[in-house]
Design a protein around this motif. Sequence first.
Motif, PDB file in Angstrom:
ATOM      1  N   ALA A   1      -5.509  10.123   1.840  1.00  0.00           N
ATOM      2  CA  ALA A   1      -6.767  10.027   1.732  1.00  0.00           C
ATOM      3  C   ALA A   1      -7.690  10.732   2.651  1.00  0.00           C
ATOM      4  CB  ALA A   1      -7.324   8.478   1.687  1.00  0.00           C
TER       5      ALA A   1
ATOM      6  N   ASN B   1      -8.326   2.521   3.154  1.00  0.00           N
ATOM      7  CA  ASN B   1      -7.779   3.548   3.925  1.00  0.00           C
ATOM      8  C   ASN B   1      -7.171   2.927   5.228  1.00  0.00           C
ATOM      9  OD1 ASN B   1      -8.118   5.441   2.227  1.00  0.00           O
ATOM     10  ND2 ASN B   1      -9.838   6.401   3.367  1.00  0.00           N
ATOM     11  N   GLY B   2      -5.971   3.044   5.485  1.00  0.00           N
ATOM     12  CA  GLY B   2      -5.243   2.673   6.770  1.00  0.00           C
ATOM     13  C   GLY B   2      -5.163   1.245   6.883  1.00  0.00           C
TER      14      GLY B   2
ATOM     15  N   LYS C   1      -1.008  -6.606  19.887  1.00  0.00           N
ATOM     16  CA  LYS C   1      -1.158  -7.809  18.647  1.00  0.00           C
ATOM     17  C   LYS C   1      -0.279  -8.785  19.034  1.00  0.00           C
ATOM     18  CE  LYS C   1      -1.349  -7.713  13.727  1.00  0.00           C
ATOM     19  NZ  LYS C   1      -1.562  -6.796  12.632  1.00  0.00           N
TER      20      LYS C   1
ATOM     21  N   ASN D   1       0.683  -1.132  -0.032  1.00  0.00           N
ATOM     22  CA  ASN D   1      -0.071   0.091   0.080  1.00  0.00           C
ATOM     23  C   ASN D   1       0.781   1.292  -0.168  1.00  0.00           C
ATOM     24  OD1 ASN D   1      -2.334   1.554   0.006  1.00  0.00           O
ATOM     25  ND2 ASN D   1      -2.245   1.464   2.139  1.00  0.00           N
ATOM     26  N   THR D   2       2.049   1.086  -0.560  1.00  0.00           N
ATOM     27  CA  THR D   2       2.940   2.282  -0.473  1.00  0.00           C
ATOM     28  C   THR D   2       3.354   2.684  -2.248  1.00  0.00           C
ATOM     29  OG1 THR D   2       4.746   0.843  -0.164  1.00  0.00           O
ATOM     30  CG2 THR D   2       3.928   2.078   1.723  1.00  0.00           C
ATOM     31  N   LEU D   3       3.701   3.769  -2.155  1.00  0.00           N
ATOM     32  CA  LEU D   3       4.112   4.288  -3.659  1.00  0.00           C
ATOM     33  C   LEU D   3       4.822   3.263  -4.504  1.00  0.00           C
ATOM     34  CD1 LEU D   3       3.865   6.733  -5.371  1.00  0.00           C
ATOM     35  CD2 LEU D   3       5.834   7.694  -4.463  1.00  0.00           C
ATOM     36  N   SER D   4       5.945   2.749  -3.759  1.00  0.00           N
ATOM     37  CA  SER D   4       6.800   1.608  -4.461  1.00  0.00           C
ATOM     38  C   SER D   4       6.692   0.504  -3.245  1.00  0.00           C
ATOM     39  CB  SER D   4       7.908   1.849  -5.057  1.00  0.00           C
ATOM     40  OG  SER D   4       8.997   2.407  -3.891  1.00  0.00           O
TER      41      SER D   4
ATOM     42  N   ASP E   1      -4.505  -2.445   7.178  1.00  0.00           N
ATOM     43  CA  ASP E   1      -3.373  -3.031   8.293  1.00  0.00           C
ATOM     44  C   ASP E   1      -2.702  -4.504   7.555  1.00  0.00           C
ATOM     45  OD1 ASP E   1      -1.475  -4.114  10.104  1.00  0.00           O
ATOM     46  OD2 ASP E   1      -3.143  -4.505  11.648  1.00  0.00           O
TER      47      ASP E   1
ATOM     48  N   GLN F   1       0.112  -6.325   7.846  1.00  0.00           N
ATOM     49  CA  GLN F   1       1.006  -7.259   8.293  1.00  0.00           C
ATOM     50  C   GLN F   1       0.278  -8.054   9.551  1.00  0.00           C
ATOM     51  OE1 GLN F   1       4.705  -6.811   7.654  1.00  0.00           O
ATOM     52  NE2 GLN F   1       3.863  -5.990   5.891  1.00  0.00           N
TER      53      GLN F   1
ATOM     54  N   GLN G   1      -3.849   6.149  10.873  1.00  0.00           N
ATOM     55  CA  GLN G   1      -4.020   6.837   9.485  1.00  0.00           C
ATOM     56  C   GLN G   1      -3.425   8.320   9.615  1.00  0.00           C
ATOM     57  OE1 GLN G   1      -7.887   6.562   7.443  1.00  0.00           O
ATOM     58  NE2 GLN G   1      -8.333   5.058   8.745  1.00  0.00           N
TER      59      GLN G   1
ATOM     60  N   THR H   1       7.987  -2.445  -0.766  1.00  0.00           N
ATOM     61  CA  THR H   1       9.116  -2.606   0.323  1.00  0.00           C
ATOM     62  C   THR H   1       9.413  -3.878   0.485  1.00  0.00           C
ATOM     63  OG1 THR H   1       7.452  -2.758   2.166  1.00  0.00           O
ATOM     64  CG2 THR H   1       8.097  -0.375   1.449  1.00  0.00           C
TER      65      THR H   1
ATOM     66  N   PRO I   1       8.989   5.166   0.284  1.00  0.00           N
ATOM     67  CA  PRO I   1       7.528   5.091   0.044  1.00  0.00           C
ATOM     68  C   PRO I   1       6.706   5.549   0.956  1.00  0.00           C
ATOM     69  CG  PRO I   1       8.317   2.923   0.270  1.00  0.00           C
ATOM     70  CD  PRO I   1       9.642   3.813   0.608  1.00  0.00           C
ATOM     71  N   ASN I   2       5.593   6.267   0.667  1.00  0.00           N
ATOM     72  CA  ASN I   2       4.647   6.863   1.555  1.00  0.00           C
ATOM     73  C   ASN I   2       3.166   5.977   1.087  1.00  0.00           C
ATOM     74  OD1 ASN I   2       5.395   8.350   3.459  1.00  0.00           O
ATOM     75  ND2 ASN I   2       5.599  10.074   1.884  1.00  0.00           N
ATOM     76  N   THR I   3       2.352   6.050   2.170  1.00  0.00           N
ATOM     77  CA  THR I   3       1.043   5.500   1.694  1.00  0.00           C
ATOM     78  C   THR I   3       0.173   6.685   1.024  1.00  0.00           C
ATOM     79  OG1 THR I   3       0.406   6.200   3.969  1.00  0.00           O
ATOM     80  CG2 THR I   3       0.547   3.713   3.546  1.00  0.00           C
ATOM     81  N   PRO I   4      -0.801   6.405   0.163  1.00  0.00           N
ATOM     82  CA  PRO I   4      -1.364   7.385  -0.581  1.00  0.00           C
ATOM     83  C   PRO I   4      -2.448   8.199   0.269  1.00  0.00           C
ATOM     84  CG  PRO I   4      -2.028   5.211  -1.122  1.00  0.00           C
ATOM     85  CD  PRO I   4      -0.938   4.882  -0.163  1.00  0.00           C
TER      86      PRO I   4
ATOM     87  N   ILE J   1      10.467   1.261   6.744  1.00  0.00           N
ATOM     88  CA  ILE J   1      11.897   1.031   6.854  1.00  0.00           C
ATOM     89  C   ILE J   1      12.762   2.238   6.475  1.00  0.00           C
ATOM     90  CG2 ILE J   1      13.806  -0.737   6.281  1.00  0.00           C
ATOM     91  CD1 ILE J   1      11.393  -2.373   5.172  1.00  0.00           C
TER      92      ILE J   1
END
Lengths: 888, 281
Positions: free
Chosen positions: B247, A683-684, B192, A626-629, A686, A688, B231, A631, B242-245, B3
Amino acid sequence: MADWSIILNTIKRTSLLVFLCFFSTKAICQEDILERKIKLEQKKISVRRLLTQVLPQAGVSLSYNDQLIPFNKKLTFYQSRQKLEVILSKICENADLSYTTSNNQILFKFYDRPDSDFSFTISGRVRDRHSGELLSGSSIVASGASVGVTSNGYGYFSLALPKGKHKIMVSYLGYKPMIQELDLKRDMKFDYHLKPQTFELNDVVVEGKQEIDVPVESIMAGVNKLNMELIGDIPYFMGEVDVFQGSLLLPGILNVGEGTSGVNVRGGASDQNLILLDEAVIYNSNHLFGLVSVFNPDAVKDVEIYKGSYPSKYGGRLSSVMHVRHRDGNNKELHFSGGIGLITSRLLLEGPIKKIKSSFLISARSTFWDFFIRNAENPTIRDSRANFQDLNAKFNYNINNKNKIYFSGYIGADENKFGLDVLRKWGNRLFSIRWNRIHSDRLFYNMTFYLSRYRYRVIEENEIENSVGTSKILDYALKGDFTYFFKPNNLIEYGLSLVYHRLSPGNRIQTISGINNEIKLDNEQALEADIYIANERNLFHNLKISYGIRGSLFSNRGPGSVFQYEKGAPKSLETIIDTLNFASGESIRNFYNLQPRFSLNYQMNNNSSIKFNYLNAVQYMHLLSNTLSPTSSDIWQLSGTYIPPSVSNQVSIGYYKSIKKQKVEASAEFFYKTNTDIIDYKNGADLQFNNAIEKELLTGNSRAYGLEVFVKKDIGNLSGWISYTLSKSEKQVKGQFSGESINNGDFFPSDFDRTHDFSIAAIYKATKRWTFSSNFVYYTGRPYSFPDSKYSVDGLVVPHYPNRNRQRLAPYHRLDLSARLEGKKFNKKGKERKSESYWVFSIYNVYSRRNTQAYFFRQNEDDPNRTETIRYSVLGVAVPSVTYNFRF
Amino acid sequence: MFIISILIIVISCITSCEDPVILNLPTGDEKLVVDGWMTTENKPYSIEIYKTIGFNNQSSYPPENNAEVYVTDRLSFRYDFDEVGQTGVYESDPLELIGKQGEAYILHITLSDGSMYESKREVLHPLSELSNVSSNFFFDPGLPVEDPEAKQYFVQGLVRDIPNVKNFYRWKITVNDILRNKPEELLLFDDKFTDGVNFNIRANNITMEANDRVILEHRSLTEDAYNYFQQLSAQLSTGLVPNTPPAIIFGNVRNINDSTEIVLGYFGASSVSQANLIINP
């Protein structure tokens, strides 16, 4: 009188009857004898044995003139029972001979067969003259007959030609073409040894020197071949030669910016590329967050990239095939080579084990800054890690002329830790055995068995929080690929593959104050079985078509459990109403798909052609990212109850032109493609350690279309190419429930949308020792989301983004330069040195352009009540580098 | 958290750059924002109600005055929040309302124009015990070890997790009376991997100096609130790609009569415990 007439009539009738009788029995007899099945004890039988033993023993009477019969000819039969007719026509094939039958007897007679009726096969392999390395994809063309073939992935070819004189031209990019004249009177075998093209200043003709190939004769559009020896000459970031970075200069291939991993082909996500290393799938092709790919350039022979359509033998990914082949190792002499660079240092050893028969290649690569990090005085730095190593080993053995075995292995290891953060380790392991067999002059096959594993681990070494988290994917695969050179210009490829996927999405063991606390998500497993058949043939002398079909079965299998969700409500932990449990081996969900593919190549004249392609492809494995590229911690997900396979349909049409005299090769291609059921995320999300991953996922569609232009030209010692792409890539995510749609469910530009993408590269051989090169790229900025308002939550200023990807970053451009200095070839006494060496100096981002990688919308550091926009650039200055390479 | 590669950091330290720019950003419609929190502390709780403004607008948010604001509990008892002057900030009366563990609250708002809003039911979860709060340090990688400022202090503590339930936590840290509240200083964690055990949490994203006075607030969150902050944190992190898009971050307040209206912000409830500490060199 009446009696006579009756008698006469009777005679007439009977004679007619007798005649009919005779005729029909004769017909029956004749049919009988030719249709008779003869039992053959051996597959290979000489004509002599057939005529003197096998057939007479089977009760077939024969009559022939000894002088006419090619007694020593050996025939091959694939079935142990054969019709007599087939045996007879095989005896007469390619000889001035035919047969007739009368009274159950076979009569051989002389027949003046026209030359065009004779068909002989030339077959063999194409190799590098110096190292004995096999050259796949070389073209073997008989100019007179205007037929040709390309050698397959193992350098093998077979070409059927009519009897007579032929001019055979064998060529391969980066090598001097070879022309052979021959008078074909029988089946012949040749091994062509091509001489590598060298840059000689006085040698004005730098013919066939090609960094990147624009194929005029290949049937498929959107195929490129990268040759490492030659693309090694363009400038690279920190001097690190890399196949993926090199491929970015081709039209239609891009990434999302500096310091990101993965490549995107024609608007596809990076998990849609089938990345193969010597036939085996590799799951994570990046080291160091995409800065370097897992392929050690020293060991790479060539890279084949299919982006428009790919042969039916490939499947499982939507967007492209990138097949990296490693060299087999020099089978004539031992060589040792290596290099020292700013990022990695490399060593490679190759040579014969038994001359010509068997060779090996071992190459290793490592970063070396760990040495400095581990000795740092500062403990935070000392505990940090950012390194990788990889090792390739390859061994091959020619059992005989027809059988060859390859063993190859790859181990890669990345390590990364920053300060007090956890230690992360990841890497691929690959092992494969391949067996090549030339079954007959016309049938070639290759069997591959491989294991491929990708594992990612998070290690917390802090005493009290000691824990290890692991996720991995493991494939066991067996596949067979057959090539049958059926007739001149008629090739059949077929094969099958079986892959067993085993996925451990998450497993974490923790020891806290002596308590073992283990969390383990269920393993997932699936069987992927594929069969394919394809035929490539000339319809007319200037129209070639290829059509094929790939059938695939994907079976997601137990043991496992699947949550059942309330209908009409979004999937969440609250809406789980039941759990279905599946026993080991039970199928949870099966998918079947037929993937048709079609290509057409119309050769307009000697140097231009038009190609059309249609591709249908299915992808059952998805990388959750869910990231730009991507990982390194991203996990793969199998299609199953809630996650459908993604399907792609693509058409492309291209015009290719090659003007040999002016040394110009050019192409223009248009493509349109749609993908359905691609994965997106809530959105958000999870991703993992989530045992109900489906509740985080959405599915959407995407489409991409564009025009790609590529022109390559050589002028004397200067060669270069220009590539330009005009394209659009869009995505649509229309969720079933509120909050699950992106941009109201409309199509919007994807992260890989790049309207204009231009690059130009040039290599200039200035003197015998100096080579200069440069490249310049310019492209439209990536789509980006801007906030339209702001608010605060608990003192934190939050930008509000109403839509995704409606704006763009500023355009990107960059110029790189590099120079290569060859070591002196002769020592002071004028003797030729045994070793070769060269230096590469390069400057990346020469004019220090600050290309925007992101905008940060945030609070001012000093005055939190103010908000500001910050432009972030990965590189703000020119980055110089130097590498040293040697070989002896 | 993503990371972070040293390499990229090293390269970025040398080569990357950040510089302020002025972008012509669009300005969207005003949206209602509700930002408030209830705790178990004996003090007035405040709910702030206002409208969004354009990102480049540096003035303060237009407050929503004269609204009717109250909270109801499981038995529908009503607790009123009164506006403080004309600020758009509404406060409760600690004599009437102190958050109780296990209780669930709903926020109700009627704006002066009559439109009515309501939050989802927010449960005030009990809080796992926090003990062994102490300080620790690491060396700033950018400074030589001998430098007295090289030691970067942070606080840590042991959480005894309540077993068999999902627990979500947030730490808020105040250093020398200043709440450390940058996006990268958000500290959220869950159980968790640590359900029912004692586990150590290190707040090393908030560093301080020797002799600093520290107040550590240990707070319970609902799963919704935790996801909301996650979020926020992902979206506000201006770290490296990299970032999350990005929203829309939906909160837990909605317009009763118009479910399509986007209401931002969050109404939350937490149990709170506090630890005080002075950083020993």
